[in-house]
Design an enzyme around this catalytic site. Structure first.
Site, PDB file in Angstrom:
ATOM      1  N   GLY A 236      14.684  51.740  64.969  1.00  0.00           N
ATOM      2  CA  GLY A 236      13.667  50.600  64.824  1.00  0.00           C
ATOM      3  C   GLY A 236      14.130  49.005  64.273  1.00  0.00           C
ATOM      4  O   GLY A 236      14.093  48.537  65.973  1.00  0.00           O
ATOM      5  N   THR A 465      15.863  56.677  58.761  1.00  0.00           N
ATOM      6  CA  THR A 465      15.652  56.624  57.424  1.00  0.00           C
ATOM      7  C   THR A 465      15.712  58.109  56.327  1.00  0.00           C
ATOM      8  O   THR A 465      16.097  57.900  55.221  1.00  0.00           O
ATOM      9  CB  THR A 465      15.284  55.288  57.551  1.00  0.00           C
ATOM     10  OG1 THR A 465      14.223  55.949  57.454  1.00  0.00           O
ATOM     11  CG2 THR A 465      16.124  54.682  58.021  1.00  0.00           C
ATOM     12  N   ASN A 625      15.785  59.331  47.388  1.00  0.00           N
ATOM     13  CA  ASN A 625      17.408  60.151  47.743  1.00  0.00           C
ATOM     14  C   ASN A 625      18.902  59.405  47.059  1.00  0.00           C
ATOM     15  O   ASN A 625      18.396  58.675  48.160  1.00  0.00           O
ATOM     16  CB  ASN A 625      16.683  60.938  49.005  1.00  0.00           C
ATOM     17  CG  ASN A 625      17.405  62.237  49.391  1.00  0.00           C
ATOM     18  OD1 ASN A 625      18.621  61.983  49.460  1.00  0.00           O
ATOM     19  ND2 ASN A 625      16.452  63.212  49.506  1.00  0.00           N
ATOM     20  N   THR A 628      19.759  60.810  51.355  1.00  0.00           N
ATOM     21  CA  THR A 628      19.309  59.496  52.942  1.00  0.00           C
ATOM     22  C   THR A 628      19.635  58.047  52.401  1.00  0.00           C
ATOM     23  O   THR A 628      19.720  57.092  53.011  1.00  0.00           O
ATOM     24  CB  THR A 628      17.392  59.751  52.193  1.00  0.00           C
ATOM     25  OG1 THR A 628      17.510  59.461  52.087  1.00  0.00           O
ATOM     26  CG2 THR A 628      18.033  61.330  52.952  1.00  0.00           C
ATOM     27  N   GLN A 632      21.634  55.043  53.828  1.00  0.00           N
ATOM     28  CA  GLN A 632      20.921  54.358  54.234  1.00  0.00           C
ATOM     29  C   GLN A 632      21.023  52.578  54.637  1.00  0.00           C
ATOM     30  O   GLN A 632      21.689  51.344  54.873  1.00  0.00           O
ATOM     31  CB  GLN A 632      19.544  54.005  53.758  1.00  0.00           C
ATOM     32  CG  GLN A 632      17.997  53.248  54.950  1.00  0.00           C
ATOM     33  CD  GLN A 632      16.603  52.869  54.408  1.00  0.00           C
ATOM     34  OE1 GLN A 632      16.457  54.546  53.520  1.00  0.00           O
ATOM     35  NE2 GLN A 632      16.255  52.607  54.714  1.00  0.00           N
ATOM     36  N   GLU A 699      16.559  47.153  54.188  1.00  0.00           N
ATOM     37  CA  GLU A 699      17.737  45.783  55.247  1.00  0.00           C
ATOM     38  C   GLU A 699      18.554  44.810  54.155  1.00  0.00           C
ATOM     39  O   GLU A 699      19.256  43.968  54.336  1.00  0.00           O
ATOM     40  CB  GLU A 699      16.170  44.573  55.347  1.00  0.00           C
ATOM     41  CG  GLU A 699      15.422  45.495  56.420  1.00  0.00           C
ATOM     42  CD  GLU A 699      14.709  44.990  57.244  1.00  0.00           C
ATOM     43  OE1 GLU A 699      13.948  43.351  57.127  1.00  0.00           O
ATOM     44  OE2 GLU A 699      13.300  44.481  56.394  1.00  0.00           O
TER      45      GLU A 699
HETATM   46 MO1  MOS Z   1      12.383  44.813  60.176  1.00  0.00          MO
HETATM   47  S1  MOS Z   1      13.681  43.897  60.668  1.00  0.00           S
HETATM   48  O1  MOS Z   1      11.413  44.302  58.724  1.00  0.00           O
HETATM   49  O2  MOS Z   1      11.991  46.167  60.771  1.00  0.00           O
END
Ligand code: MOS
Length: 741
Positions: A236, A465, A625, A628, A632, A699
């Site tokens: 996404g 993710t 985890n 994963t 990520q 992020e």
């Molecule tokens: Mo993320 S850019 O907050 O989907």
């Protein structure tokens, strides 16, 4: 807790590698037909004529929907909700064109090929109007958005001028980052199915409940008439966090055509009508005393926005909280262009803001002759310097230390160009990473079944993710069940509501709901056993009974499998729990932190840059985890490599089209571009963020990486590239301008 934290393999892994995981475009629906978007080829104007005759007469064509025959929407299709949930969409309600790529018609055919062929034959005549495509012109009448996210667009503390006057060293520079496109592997895709006045959308989204709310409002439907289904998302990165025009258009076309409609965006259509990161221009001024302590920092951010809505990349927010400085100014301004709307993309604000701020710190470190890590430590903020409240947890100093140790930073020679291998220059750079630890309300249902399994569900999303996997682990622990007997489901508005899988908040929001539902269901299971005269646990004290491995047992030695209790109970034992963050949000400032160290090899003759090593050390609360989670964080770092060296949407200055609207010319890192990535996750206990102590990790991985790489390039060749991406031509031009290599 035995499962949480373990490196459990992805519970959905087998489905994915065997092709059984069903993505939005893959749902089989009887009588399905195919829709194709027709887009504007000019950036501004008024549609004077649409000629659909040829297209309509072509084989298999069921509908050509334009602004002349599209159903009128309530409120003319204007945003039904506050942005960013409610975007300004292009829903064929008027004749205005605001950007190149704007949907101007939808063609529906019995096959995709018939629809594509007919779409090419729709003639749209536009009386062009002057378009604003020049950044310099747009800058001249930039405006303030008033607010960025929930914060004020501008802040001031202390007095910038006197702070700069006190400084022993002052630096000032402009840092630029380009427009970027999200480019998840799976494009946007929607299947719209009407049954009477009820609508089902199979939609690739980061937010099933958000799609339901927004589309229902836009179409004037009651939300209970709309179901949104999305069990798998092929990435996404922010573009699937809000509803874009094609989702509503698919629903409109399906109703008008009287058939279920599938609308999948082509790769080129992923550049323009579905968001993207704005261009940013960030001016940073910084003053420091000779001991390195900052006396003043200003961060003035100018970003592009579309003509139809304001979306602000919050670049300067990170400067408000990251370092302690008595004098500070931050501002955000917007420059309008005739481009598609922008949106959140991969740590919006933090990714771009830490590029500017962390390169500025590197410049200051050289100016002062202080090691870059040491400069950061000397300015470490003991509490949130903006909100003046304590951190819920912060391991940043330990991140610097452990990351530096792992990288071998102590062997650094601060002289740029000092490390050479033939004509290759080797450079080292570092930067700070940070991202807010967000959390929202979420709900989940947990149920024990008579066959000895458990079902747990929450209307969340898994962007690839690990949501399925991590929630299975949390549920198994809470319910006293083996992980392989817990089936966790998500991605359906029929399930209890969960927030957007954006802002790195799914784990922090949904796992407490899953945990609460699981624990309450376990309590209900114990109560059922106690109340049941046929149970060996009948009449015992609830506090004396535990559930583990699917079996209830008491201190006395009495035992009974959960399956037997449920079987006699006559129906599944089930609890739905809704949880939300409390007062802790006001009492503590909650952020993740990290330190990134990068090594690059730069060919001094060709300017070609290869990243050879990256070490990232993070304090992200408890990692649910180990496998994963690490994966990520690595993924975030790979985004950072893309942002540092490759990614850039190139705007045609005449027609406003993104000209490199394909994966051959919009470069993202491939395996050969990605070096050894070494991830350290510190053991960080955060008792405040949520019951599991888990901060999000979606992020933070990208933040700091572009700066660390740009700083490493400076160390390698001694030239500063301050506008991303750092490409070979920029390095060569800078070397040439300096007159030496
Ligand atoms: Mo993320 S850019 O907050 O989907």
């Amino acid at each position: 807790m035995s499962n949480v934290g373990q490196p459990l393999d992805r519970t959905d892994g087998l489905l994915k590698v065997t092709g059984q995981a069903r993505y939005s475009a893959e749902f089989q629906v009887p009588r399905l037909v195919h829709a194709v978007l027709v887009q504007s080829t000019v950036p501004a104007g008024r549609i004077t004529r649409v000629d659909t005759h040829v297209a309509q007469a072509m084989p298999g064509v069921l509908l050509v929907m334009t602004h002349e025959n599209a159903p009128r929407l309530p409120n003319d299709g204007k945003p039904a909700l506050e942005p960013p949930a409610g975007r300004v969409l292009s829903l064929l309600q008027d004749d205005q064109v605001h950007y190149n790529g704007q949907p101007v018609a939808v063609v529906v055919g019995d096959t995709l090929e018939h629809a594509q062929a007919a779409a090419r034959m729709v003639r749209v005549e536009v009386a062009q109007q002057p378009a604003r495509l020049d950044f310099e012109t747009a800058r001249a009448d930039a405006h303030s958005p008033g607010k960025v996210q929930t914060q004020s667009a501008d802040t001031m503390r202390g007095d910038m001028a006197s702070g700069m006057a006190q400084a022993a060293q002052r630096i000032e520079a402009i840092y630029g980052t380009p427009m970027e496109a999200h480019n998840p592997m799976e494009p946007h895709a929607t299947i719209a199915v009407w049954e009477g006045d009820s609508l089902t959308l199979y939609d690739s989204t980061q937010y099933v409940s958000g799609v339901r709310r927004t589309v229902a409002k836009t179409l004037g439907l009651s939300p209970d008439k709309l179901r949104v289904v999305c069990p798998f998302v092929g990435g996404g990165f922010g573009c699937k966090g809000s509803v874009w025009s094609h989702v509503v258009l698919a629903a409109m076309a399906a109703r008008q055509a009287g058939r279920p409609v599938k609308l999948v965006l082509e790769r080129a259509q992923m550049f323009g009508p579905v968001g993207g990161r704005p261009r940013t221009e960030q001016r940073i001024a910084m003053g420091a005393a000779s001991d390195g302590r900052f006396t003043a920092i200003s961060h003035d951010s100018l970003t592009t926005t579309s003509m139809i809505e304001d979306w602000t990349e919050p670049c300067a927010i990170v400067t408000r909280m990251l370092y302690d400085t008595p004098n500070q100014r931050t501002t955000h301004r917007l420059a309008r262009l005739n481009v598609g709307p922008h949106t959140f993309q991969r740590a919006p604000g933090e990714a771009t803001g830490t590029f500017a701020l962390e390169v500025a710190l590197d410049v200051m470190a050289y100016a002062l002759g202080i090691d870059p890590v040491e400069l950061r430590l000397r300015n470490d903020a003991a509490q949130d310097p903006e909100k003046r409240i304590p951190w819920s947890s912060k391991s940043l100093a330990a991140c610097y230390r452990t990351g530096a140790e792992r990288f071998g930073w102590a062997r650094r020679n601060p002289q740029p160009g000092s490390m050479r291998e033939g004509t290759t220059r080797v450079g080292w750079g570092m930067a700070t990473a940070t991202y807010p630890a967000n959390r929202s309300a979420a709900a989940a249902t947990a149920r024990y079944l008579p066959d000895g399994t458990a079902q747990v569900e929450s209307g969340s999303q898994d962007l690839g993710t690990g949501t399925y996997t991590v929630m299975t682990q949390v549920a198994a622990d809470a319910m006293g069940m083996p992980v392989d007997r817990v089936l966790f489901s998500l991605g359906d508005t029929r399930m209890p509501e969960a927030p957007v899988s954006g802002g790195s908040q799914s784990v922090a929001s949904v796992s407490p709901a899953v945990q609460a539902a699981g624990q309450q269901a376990r309590d209900a299971l114990i109560a059922a056993a106690i109340a049941d005269a046929s149970s060996p646990l009948h009449g015992l004290d609830a506090g004396a009974i535990t559930v583990a491995d699917g079996v209830l047992s008491a201190h006395s030695g009495a035992r009974e499998p959960a399956a037997a209790v449920v079987a006699r109970y006559g129906r599944p034992i089930e609890v739905t729990a809704k949880v939300q963050p409390g007062e802790e949000k006001q009492k503590f400032s909650m952020h993740s932190f990290g330190a990134v160290f990068a090594e690059v090899h730069v060919d001094a003759d060709l300017g070609v840059i290869r990243v050879s090593r990256i070490v990232g050390s993070y304090g992200v609360g408890r990692l649910l985890n180990a496998k994963t989670g690490r994966s990520q964080l690595m993924g975030g770092i790979v985004w950072g490599i893309g942002m540092a060296l490759f990614e850039e949407s190139l705007l045609d200055p005449r027609y406003g089209r993104i000209v490199n609207n394909n994966l051959a010319e919009y470069h993202v890192p491939v395996n050969a571009d990605v070096p050894d990535i070494d991830i350290l996750v510190l053991d960080e206990a955060d008792p405040h963020i949520n019951p599991l102590g888990a901060k999000g990790i979606g992020e933070i991985g990208i933040t700091g990486v572009p700066a660390a790489i740009a700083n490493a390039v400076y160390d390698a060749v001694g030239v500063r590239i301050t506008d991303l991406p750092v490409t070979a031509d920029k390095v060569l031009a800078a070397l040439k301008a300096r007159g030496s290599r």
